[in-house]
Design an enzyme around this catalytic site. Sequence first.
Site, PDB file in Angstrom:
ATOM      1  N   LYS A  14      35.265 -33.940 -39.946  1.00  0.00           N
ATOM      2  CA  LYS A  14      35.489 -34.954 -38.909  1.00  0.00           C
ATOM      3  C   LYS A  14      35.418 -36.370 -39.488  1.00  0.00           C
ATOM      4  O   LYS A  14      36.246 -37.216 -39.162  1.00  0.00           O
ATOM      5  CB  LYS A  14      34.452 -34.812 -37.780  1.00  0.00           C
ATOM      6  CG  LYS A  14      34.452 -33.438 -37.119  1.00  0.00           C
ATOM      7  CD  LYS A  14      33.516 -33.391 -35.918  1.00  0.00           C
ATOM      8  CE  LYS A  14      32.049 -33.495 -36.274  1.00  0.00           C
ATOM      9  NZ  LYS A  14      31.505 -32.312 -37.000  1.00  0.00           N
ATOM     10  N   ARG A  89      28.056 -33.880 -27.911  1.00  0.00           N
ATOM     11  CA  ARG A  89      27.577 -32.648 -28.529  1.00  0.00           C
ATOM     12  C   ARG A  89      26.913 -31.729 -27.522  1.00  0.00           C
ATOM     13  O   ARG A  89      26.461 -30.644 -27.880  1.00  0.00           O
ATOM     14  CB  ARG A  89      26.548 -33.017 -29.587  1.00  0.00           C
ATOM     15  CG  ARG A  89      26.904 -32.635 -31.009  1.00  0.00           C
ATOM     16  CD  ARG A  89      25.798 -33.218 -31.869  1.00  0.00           C
ATOM     17  NE  ARG A  89      25.759 -32.750 -33.210  1.00  0.00           N
ATOM     18  CZ  ARG A  89      26.287 -33.386 -34.254  1.00  0.00           C
ATOM     19  NH1 ARG A  89      26.982 -34.480 -34.101  1.00  0.00           N
ATOM     20  NH2 ARG A  89      26.122 -32.899 -35.463  1.00  0.00           N
ATOM     21  N   ARG A 128      28.624 -31.272 -50.324  1.00  0.00           N
ATOM     22  CA  ARG A 128      28.388 -32.652 -49.875  1.00  0.00           C
ATOM     23  C   ARG A 128      26.953 -33.068 -50.155  1.00  0.00           C
ATOM     24  O   ARG A 128      26.685 -34.210 -50.495  1.00  0.00           O
ATOM     25  CB  ARG A 128      28.693 -32.741 -48.366  1.00  0.00           C
ATOM     26  CG  ARG A 128      28.484 -34.120 -47.770  1.00  0.00           C
ATOM     27  CD  ARG A 128      29.005 -34.206 -46.346  1.00  0.00           C
ATOM     28  NE  ARG A 128      28.163 -33.502 -45.398  1.00  0.00           N
ATOM     29  CZ  ARG A 128      28.436 -33.381 -44.090  1.00  0.00           C
ATOM     30  NH1 ARG A 128      29.531 -33.900 -43.591  1.00  0.00           N
ATOM     31  NH2 ARG A 128      27.621 -32.742 -43.286  1.00  0.00           N
ATOM     32  N   ARG A 134      21.959 -36.666 -48.125  1.00  0.00           N
ATOM     33  CA  ARG A 134      21.472 -36.224 -46.812  1.00  0.00           C
ATOM     34  C   ARG A 134      20.580 -34.997 -46.983  1.00  0.00           C
ATOM     35  O   ARG A 134      21.041 -33.946 -47.406  1.00  0.00           O
ATOM     36  CB  ARG A 134      22.659 -35.893 -45.901  1.00  0.00           C
ATOM     37  CG  ARG A 134      23.311 -37.116 -45.311  1.00  0.00           C
ATOM     38  CD  ARG A 134      24.489 -36.752 -44.439  1.00  0.00           C
ATOM     39  NE  ARG A 134      24.158 -35.818 -43.371  1.00  0.00           N
ATOM     40  CZ  ARG A 134      25.002 -35.455 -42.420  1.00  0.00           C
ATOM     41  NH1 ARG A 134      26.217 -35.954 -42.404  1.00  0.00           N
ATOM     42  NH2 ARG A 134      24.632 -34.607 -41.496  1.00  0.00           N
ATOM     43  N   ARG A 146      21.496 -26.128 -37.902  1.00  0.00           N
ATOM     44  CA  ARG A 146      22.578 -26.972 -37.363  1.00  0.00           C
ATOM     45  C   ARG A 146      23.724 -26.109 -36.854  1.00  0.00           C
ATOM     46  O   ARG A 146      24.321 -26.396 -35.820  1.00  0.00           O
ATOM     47  CB  ARG A 146      23.068 -27.947 -38.426  1.00  0.00           C
ATOM     48  CG  ARG A 146      22.149 -29.155 -38.522  1.00  0.00           C
ATOM     49  CD  ARG A 146      22.220 -29.800 -39.871  1.00  0.00           C
ATOM     50  NE  ARG A 146      23.497 -30.422 -40.160  1.00  0.00           N
ATOM     51  CZ  ARG A 146      23.910 -30.704 -41.400  1.00  0.00           C
ATOM     52  NH1 ARG A 146      23.160 -30.380 -42.432  1.00  0.00           N
ATOM     53  NH2 ARG A 146      25.061 -31.290 -41.577  1.00  0.00           N
TER      54      ARG A 146
HETATM   55  P1  ADP Z   1      26.978 -33.012 -38.976  1.00  0.00           P
HETATM   56  O1  ADP Z   1      28.055 -32.972 -37.955  1.00  0.00           O
HETATM   57  O2  ADP Z   1      27.501 -32.885 -40.378  1.00  0.00           O
HETATM   58  O3  ADP Z   1      25.842 -32.090 -38.711  1.00  0.00           O
HETATM   59  P2  ADP Z   1      26.237 -35.713 -38.076  1.00  0.00           P
HETATM   60  O4  ADP Z   1      26.233 -36.832 -39.039  1.00  0.00           O
HETATM   61  O5  ADP Z   1      27.270 -35.715 -37.007  1.00  0.00           O
HETATM   62  O6  ADP Z   1      26.298 -34.421 -38.983  1.00  0.00           O
HETATM   63  O7  ADP Z   1      24.798 -35.599 -37.358  1.00  0.00           O
HETATM   64  C1  ADP Z   1      23.601 -35.536 -38.091  1.00  0.00           C
HETATM   65  C2  ADP Z   1      22.431 -35.295 -37.127  1.00  0.00           C
HETATM   66  O8  ADP Z   1      22.324 -36.405 -36.209  1.00  0.00           O
HETATM   67  C3  ADP Z   1      22.545 -34.076 -36.225  1.00  0.00           C
HETATM   68  O9  ADP Z   1      22.092 -32.894 -36.853  1.00  0.00           O
HETATM   69  C4  ADP Z   1      21.652 -34.489 -35.035  1.00  0.00           C
HETATM   70  O10 ADP Z   1      20.286 -34.366 -35.347  1.00  0.00           O
HETATM   71  C5  ADP Z   1      21.935 -35.981 -34.907  1.00  0.00           C
HETATM   72  N1  ADP Z   1      23.051 -36.251 -33.958  1.00  0.00           N
HETATM   73  C6  ADP Z   1      24.258 -36.790 -34.272  1.00  0.00           C
HETATM   74  N2  ADP Z   1      25.030 -36.894 -33.176  1.00  0.00           N
HETATM   75  C7  ADP Z   1      24.316 -36.390 -32.136  1.00  0.00           C
HETATM   76  C8  ADP Z   1      24.569 -36.208 -30.755  1.00  0.00           C
HETATM   77  N3  ADP Z   1      25.753 -36.556 -30.201  1.00  0.00           N
HETATM   78  N4  ADP Z   1      23.596 -35.648 -29.994  1.00  0.00           N
HETATM   79  C9  ADP Z   1      22.426 -35.306 -30.512  1.00  0.00           C
HETATM   80  N5  ADP Z   1      22.116 -35.449 -31.809  1.00  0.00           N
HETATM   81  C10 ADP Z   1      23.038 -35.982 -32.639  1.00  0.00           C
END
Ligand code: ADP
Length: 190
Positions: A14, A89, A128, A134, A146
């Site tokens: 994404k 999400r 990654r 991260r 996750r």
């Molecule tokens: P990825 O999609 O690779 O897991 P992101 O960078 O989108 O990583 O998100 C990293 C973390 O940030 C998630 O595991 C969660 O803890 C938090 N997070 C991000 N976006 C949201 C959201 N919309 N709602 C709740 N938690 C979120």
Amino acid sequence: MLNIVLFGPPGAGKGTQSEKMIQKYGIEHISTGDLFRKHLGEGTELGKLAKKYMDEGNLVPDEVVIGMVDERIKSSKDSEGFIFDGFPRTVAQAEALDELLNSKGLGISGMISLEVPEDELRKRIKERGKTSGRTDDQDDKKVDNRIRVYKEETMPVAQYYQKQGKLTKIDGVGSIEEIFSAICEVVDNY
Ligand code: ADP
């Protein structure tokens, strides 16, 4: 205005595709993960709160996420539109986003879902993790969590948009350019 939800599991690509989309369509990128990492880096209260959840690969509570996105949209003037990446999400977040946009006379143009098999996701996240710094990418247990959270809490968001006739699925395996051109074909028809 183009308001696009770019959807898919962790590691689906994404972020990579968002970068290309903002270049081509001149719209703004709202990645809740990036916003949280920025807060974390700056040591804000919001960052400290989010860290507990992010470290375990759990979702940050809806009201915190929604408040942050609301602020982010409000701070943007004369925007041509947004790509929402990693948001919504949960179904509650999707409903809140609809309310937020509707109150401005706007709406979501469509959701594009990047479809990637689970073994490929794990491979990409591990790769990654070598360079992203991260911690949530580097630990198999966190990655497992996750993916589990994605299936349980996030996948229903696709049905939410499907019911509105706004969901398009795209094969997320292939070259970056191939996937991008498949996305553009969809966006050009919005
Ligand atoms: P990825 O999609 O690779 O897991 P992101 O960078 O989108 O990583 O998100 C990293 C973390 O940030 C998630 O595991 C969660 O803890 C938090 N997070 C991000 N976006 C949201 C959201 N919309 N709602 C709740 N938690 C979120």
